[in-house]
Design a protein around this motif. Structure first.
Motif, PDB file in Angstrom:
ATOM      1  N   PHE A 103      74.473 -14.166  55.467  1.00 47.99           N
ATOM      2  CA  PHE A 103      73.531 -14.130  54.431  1.00 47.99           C
ATOM      3  C   PHE A 103      74.131 -14.852  52.934  1.00 47.99           C
ATOM      4  O   PHE A 103      73.808 -14.995  52.142  1.00 47.99           O
ATOM      5  CB  PHE A 103      72.863 -12.951  53.806  1.00 47.99           C
ATOM      6  CG  PHE A 103      72.066 -12.360  54.998  1.00 47.99           C
ATOM      7  CD1 PHE A 103      70.546 -13.231  55.035  1.00 47.99           C
ATOM      8  CD2 PHE A 103      71.634 -11.044  55.821  1.00 47.99           C
ATOM      9  CE1 PHE A 103      69.573 -13.349  56.203  1.00 47.99           C
ATOM     10  CE2 PHE A 103      70.765 -10.658  56.128  1.00 47.99           C
ATOM     11  CZ  PHE A 103      69.975 -11.781  56.304  1.00 47.99           C
ATOM     12  N   MET A 104      75.215 -14.302  52.594  1.00 48.85           N
ATOM     13  CA  MET A 104      76.005 -14.408  51.449  1.00 48.85           C
ATOM     14  C   MET A 104      76.675 -15.864  51.639  1.00 48.85           C
ATOM     15  O   MET A 104      76.519 -15.933  50.166  1.00 48.85           O
ATOM     16  CB  MET A 104      77.268 -13.371  51.460  1.00 48.85           C
ATOM     17  CG  MET A 104      76.849 -11.937  50.926  1.00 48.85           C
ATOM     18  SD  MET A 104      78.472 -11.131  50.789  1.00 48.85           S
ATOM     19  CE  MET A 104      79.111 -11.089  49.045  1.00 48.85           C
ATOM     20  N   ASP A 107      73.512 -17.997  50.733  1.00 47.36           N
ATOM     21  CA  ASP A 107      73.092 -18.306  49.589  1.00 47.36           C
ATOM     22  C   ASP A 107      73.933 -18.681  48.673  1.00 47.36           C
ATOM     23  O   ASP A 107      73.848 -19.181  46.723  1.00 47.36           O
ATOM     24  CB  ASP A 107      72.258 -16.612  49.021  1.00 47.36           C
ATOM     25  CG  ASP A 107      71.154 -16.521  48.567  1.00 47.36           C
ATOM     26  OD1 ASP A 107      69.793 -17.485  49.217  1.00 47.36           O
ATOM     27  OD2 ASP A 107      70.344 -15.980  47.713  1.00 47.36           O
ATOM     28  N   ARG A 110      73.717 -22.241  48.444  1.00 48.14           N
ATOM     29  CA  ARG A 110      72.380 -22.993  47.298  1.00 48.14           C
ATOM     30  C   ARG A 110      73.046 -22.616  46.308  1.00 48.14           C
ATOM     31  O   ARG A 110      72.785 -23.589  45.297  1.00 48.14           O
ATOM     32  CB  ARG A 110      71.017 -21.849  48.056  1.00 48.14           C
ATOM     33  CG  ARG A 110      70.115 -21.985  48.024  1.00 48.14           C
ATOM     34  CD  ARG A 110      69.273 -21.236  48.287  1.00 48.14           C
ATOM     35  NE  ARG A 110      68.669 -21.628  49.802  1.00 48.14           N
ATOM     36  CZ  ARG A 110      68.981 -20.681  50.715  1.00 48.14           C
ATOM     37  NH1 ARG A 110      68.670 -19.441  50.274  1.00 48.14           N
ATOM     38  NH2 ARG A 110      68.448 -21.265  51.940  1.00 48.14           N
ATOM     39  N   PHE A 111      73.684 -21.792  46.289  1.00 50.77           N
ATOM     40  CA  PHE A 111      73.772 -20.834  44.214  1.00 50.77           C
ATOM     41  C   PHE A 111      75.162 -22.631  43.254  1.00 50.77           C
ATOM     42  O   PHE A 111      74.636 -22.584  42.841  1.00 50.77           O
ATOM     43  CB  PHE A 111      74.480 -19.580  44.282  1.00 50.77           C
ATOM     44  CG  PHE A 111      74.634 -19.006  42.540  1.00 50.77           C
ATOM     45  CD1 PHE A 111      73.377 -19.298  41.474  1.00 50.77           C
ATOM     46  CD2 PHE A 111      75.685 -18.704  42.668  1.00 50.77           C
ATOM     47  CE1 PHE A 111      74.108 -18.559  40.699  1.00 50.77           C
ATOM     48  CE2 PHE A 111      76.179 -18.304  40.748  1.00 50.77           C
ATOM     49  CZ  PHE A 111      75.234 -18.784  39.803  1.00 50.77           C
TER      50      PHE A 111
ATOM     51  N   ASN B 300      68.350 -14.810  44.363  1.00 46.68           N
ATOM     52  CA  ASN B 300      69.676 -15.062  45.496  1.00 46.68           C
ATOM     53  C   ASN B 300      70.149 -13.742  45.809  1.00 46.68           C
ATOM     54  O   ASN B 300      70.287 -13.283  46.278  1.00 46.68           O
ATOM     55  CB  ASN B 300      71.311 -15.126  44.077  1.00 46.68           C
ATOM     56  CG  ASN B 300      70.658 -16.475  43.731  1.00 46.68           C
ATOM     57  OD1 ASN B 300      70.425 -17.372  42.885  1.00 46.68           O
ATOM     58  ND2 ASN B 300      70.804 -18.079  44.839  1.00 46.68           N
ATOM     59  N   GLN B 302      69.040 -12.875  48.889  1.00 46.90           N
ATOM     60  CA  GLN B 302      69.953 -12.922  49.827  1.00 46.90           C
ATOM     61  C   GLN B 302      70.936 -12.307  50.564  1.00 46.90           C
ATOM     62  O   GLN B 302      72.098 -11.530  50.592  1.00 46.90           O
ATOM     63  CB  GLN B 302      69.221 -13.688  50.257  1.00 46.90           C
ATOM     64  CG  GLN B 302      68.195 -14.308  51.252  1.00 46.90           C
ATOM     65  CD  GLN B 302      68.177 -14.679  52.514  1.00 46.90           C
ATOM     66  OE1 GLN B 302      69.281 -15.122  53.155  1.00 46.90           O
ATOM     67  NE2 GLN B 302      67.387 -15.257  52.950  1.00 46.90           N
ATOM     68  N   PHE B 303      71.773 -12.829  48.897  1.00 51.43           N
ATOM     69  CA  PHE B 303      73.768 -12.478  48.720  1.00 51.43           C
ATOM     70  C   PHE B 303      73.185 -10.976  49.092  1.00 51.43           C
ATOM     71  O   PHE B 303      73.754 -10.748  49.175  1.00 51.43           O
ATOM     72  CB  PHE B 303      72.996 -13.593  47.555  1.00 51.43           C
ATOM     73  CG  PHE B 303      75.382 -13.534  47.160  1.00 51.43           C
ATOM     74  CD1 PHE B 303      76.022 -14.330  47.283  1.00 51.43           C
ATOM     75  CD2 PHE B 303      75.633 -12.447  46.357  1.00 51.43           C
ATOM     76  CE1 PHE B 303      77.428 -14.220  47.367  1.00 51.43           C
ATOM     77  CE2 PHE B 303      77.046 -12.293  46.182  1.00 51.43           C
ATOM     78  CZ  PHE B 303      77.619 -13.265  46.923  1.00 51.43           C
TER      79      PHE B 303
END
Lengths: 289, 330
Positions: A103-104, A107, A110-111, B300, B302-303
């Motif tokens: 997950f990290m 994301d 994406r960030f 964000n 999900q992070f």
């Protein structure tokens, strides 16, 4: 028709080659450390995006070389800090940890790089078709398959003939005995993890050239890699190799006959294998079962 | 010295029993009064309903994971099948809430029983991988078969029907408090059945398998059969929870079948405390509230959910209940 079938079989083989590269890394880590690395797809994405970032400075070849190494370094750091404390505990915990990491990674990518897909450009001479009759054979696709073949062959040779490789294979069978013989098991596991992540990074770069880069691409490739391992048999790298190619070709062939089932067929294949030969095609009874 | 111990033992046992009774009363009291105290903490009734349903799902996962020691990482499939079964029944067959729950529960439970028979001989990480992969089958079916399931958009176009009790009807569609109590009764029934099974001789064999499978086998317990039964029961509970979830949202989502949802259920169980009956419910409450809060703060989110997984594994492997118990004892 022949051309259509040939087209889809070739497609299947190419996709299968991807699955193989990714699944062998997963398989290495699973066999020696009993960790199902859910974050493998995340490492793949990182590898791809790193190559994208490095390409303007190093060019295609430089990025292709540097990115898997950087990904492997990231992998080693994560193994050292987060995963090492979990060896020897219920595999549930490493599974959940890497699940969270996935997950990290997704994301985080994406960030940093944005949710929009990014192109990863390959050199011009590779982007063209080789002939008009076999329009689907671009130079890049051949190059990809060759890269996978060379990498996998090299890996098998290393496992067969180097001291570390022999220890990794021995550790897959019985890690306690290997440890009792005075081998530094921690180091061995780290090395093995690093190699697995290197392969994930390499898959990411290669996949980026073919499919473009997206934060979710790793998650999509993860499930077929699991199935490649299950079909081939847990504990056997040859099995993973055969399994990956098999499901690639199977989904390619199904795409000719029944396009909407091309995703589902690999699951059917897995169910059949589990019914007829529960240990998988090349699995040994008693391995991790 | 021994005499003193003998005298002290029944007292300690009585105290233990009184404490667990008080504990139970407290849990049910908090749940029964939730619509009254939740608004003061910034919650809303629908959030409480979601906690109950997801908590039941996490308890069903834990029935298999915490009490039998079998790690299924594809349980969202049965949850989602329950949801789709319930929704499709309401949409196409009959406008009845209880019957749709039965339909959803049967669909998920029976499919779980069939697939369980195929994989029950696998163990450990292999079992986990096979359950993940099989769980994804149903995700693809729900995703691809859009004429029936609505595909990517999910299944829409159904609503929970008012409850017809014979002498009166209860409006559970628009009255969210009434619906909360309906879900609470369903939850209580499922929890009671679960607790009853765990206290039965069969439940003891589950613990025996968890603690030492080989020894349990030597005692004559047919391991594969028992694991299959537990797996199937767990699938039925899961599908039951899934049916309720479809009613909560009046909607069934293909992501509810996805393996990431399975991971959420497992982390709820671990976060609350796997070895405890009520642990998963606590885990679900914390998880749902955190998710609700974080996703309102950042895209964000999900992070941060991923970070939660990492933190739980590294710092609370025995769950919140296990953690507090340790603190109290030391």
């Amino acid at each position: 028709m022949t051309q259509l079938i040939l087209f889809n079989v070739t497609n299947g083989l190419i996709i299968g080659a991807f699955y193989v590269l990714m699944a062998i890394g997963l398989s290495l880590i699973l066999n020696l450390s009993n960790v199902i690395n859910f974050a493998h797809g995340g490492f793949l994405v990182v590898g791809g995006y790193l190559a994208y970032t490095l390409e303007p400075y190093l060019g295609f070849w430089g990025a292709l070389l540097a990115s898997p190494f950087l990904t492997a370094i990231l992998g080693l750091a994560i193994e050292r800090v987060l995963i090492r404390p979990l060896y020897g505990r219920d595999p549930l915990y490493s599974l959940l940890l890497t699940f969270g990491l996935a997950f990290m990674f997704e994301d985080g990518t994406r960030f940093i790089w944005g949710a929009q897909g990014k192109p990863f450009t390959v050199p011009d001479f590779m982007a063209q078709s080789l002939s008009t009759e076999f329009f689907f054979l671009t130079g890049y696709r051949l190059f990809m398959v060759a890269m996978v073949a060379v990498t996998v062959t090299l890996l098998f040779l290393l496992l067969r003939f180097t001291r570390a490789g022999i220890r990794i294979r021995a550790g897959t069978l019985d890690l306690d005995t290997v440890s009792a013989l005075g081998v530094n098991v921690r180091g061995l596991r780290s090395l093995n993890f690093g190699v697995g992540i290197f392969l994930a990074g390499l898959s990411g770069v290669l996949a980026g050239g073919q499919l473009g880069l997206e934060p979710t691409m790793g998650a999509g490739l993860l499930m077929p890699s699991f199935i490649a391992i299950i079909v081939g048999g847990v504990g056997s790298l040859i099995g993973t190799l055969v399994g990956g190619l098999l499901i690639g070709v199977a989904s390619g062939l199904t795409a000719v006959l029944l396009p909407s089932a091309s995703e589902a067929v690999i699951y059917v294949l897995m169910a059949v294998v589990l019914l007829i030969r529960p240990r998988g095609l090349f699995g040994e009874e008693g391995m991790l079962t | 010295m021994t005499a003193a111990v003998d005298k002290a033992a029944p007292v300690a046992a009585n105290r233990e029993r009184a404490r667990s009774l008080a504990m139970l009363a407290a849990i049910w009291g908090v749940l029964a009064l939730a619509p009254f105290w939740m608004p003061y903490l910034g919650g809303y009734t629908a959030l409480g309903t979601r906690v109950l349903v997801l908590g039941l799902g996490a308890m069903a996962v834990n029935f298999l994971l915490g009490f039998t020691g079998v790690l299924s990482f594809g349980h969202a499939a049965w949850f989602g099948l329950g949801a789709y079964g319930c929704g499709l029944f309401l949409k196409f067959i009959a406008h009845s809430t209880p019957l749709s729950i039965v339909a959803g529960t049967l669909l998920g439970g029976v499919m779980g029983a069939i697939l369980g028979a195929l994989i029950v001989r696998r163990r450990g990480v292999y079992f986990a991988m096979v359950t993940i992969a099989f769980g994804q089958v149903f995700y693809y079916i729900a995703f691809q078969w859009s004429s029936l399931t609505g595909g990517d958009d999910g299944l829409r176009g159904f609503q929970r029907a008012p409850l017809d009790l014979g002498f009166t009807t209860v409006d559970i569609l628009y009255n969210s408090t009434a619906f909360y109590y309906f879900v609470l009764i369903c939850f209580a029934a499922a929890a009671a059945v679960m607790g009853f099974i765990l206290r039965s001789p069969f439940g003891r064999t589950m613990l025996a398998i968890r603690e030492n499978e080989r020894r349990a086998r030597f005692l004559g317990i047919p391991i594969e059969l028992h694991i299959w039964i537990v797996f199937t029961l767990s699938c039925f509970f899961m599908a039951f929870a899934g049916s309720l979830y479809a009613l909560v949202n009046n909607f069934a989502d293909p992501l509810g079948l996805h393996y990431s949802q399975s991971g959420n259920f497992v982390i709820m169980a671990v976060l609350g405390g796997m070895r405890k009956f009520w642990g998963p419910l606590l885990g679900a409450a914390v998880f749902v509230v955190l998710q609700d809060y974080v996703s309102s703060l950042t895209v964000n989110w999900q992070f941060f959910i991923g970070l939660l997984f990492v933190v739980v594994v590294l710092f609370f492997p025995r769950g919140l209940l296990g953690f507090f118990q340790q603190r109290v004892q030391s």
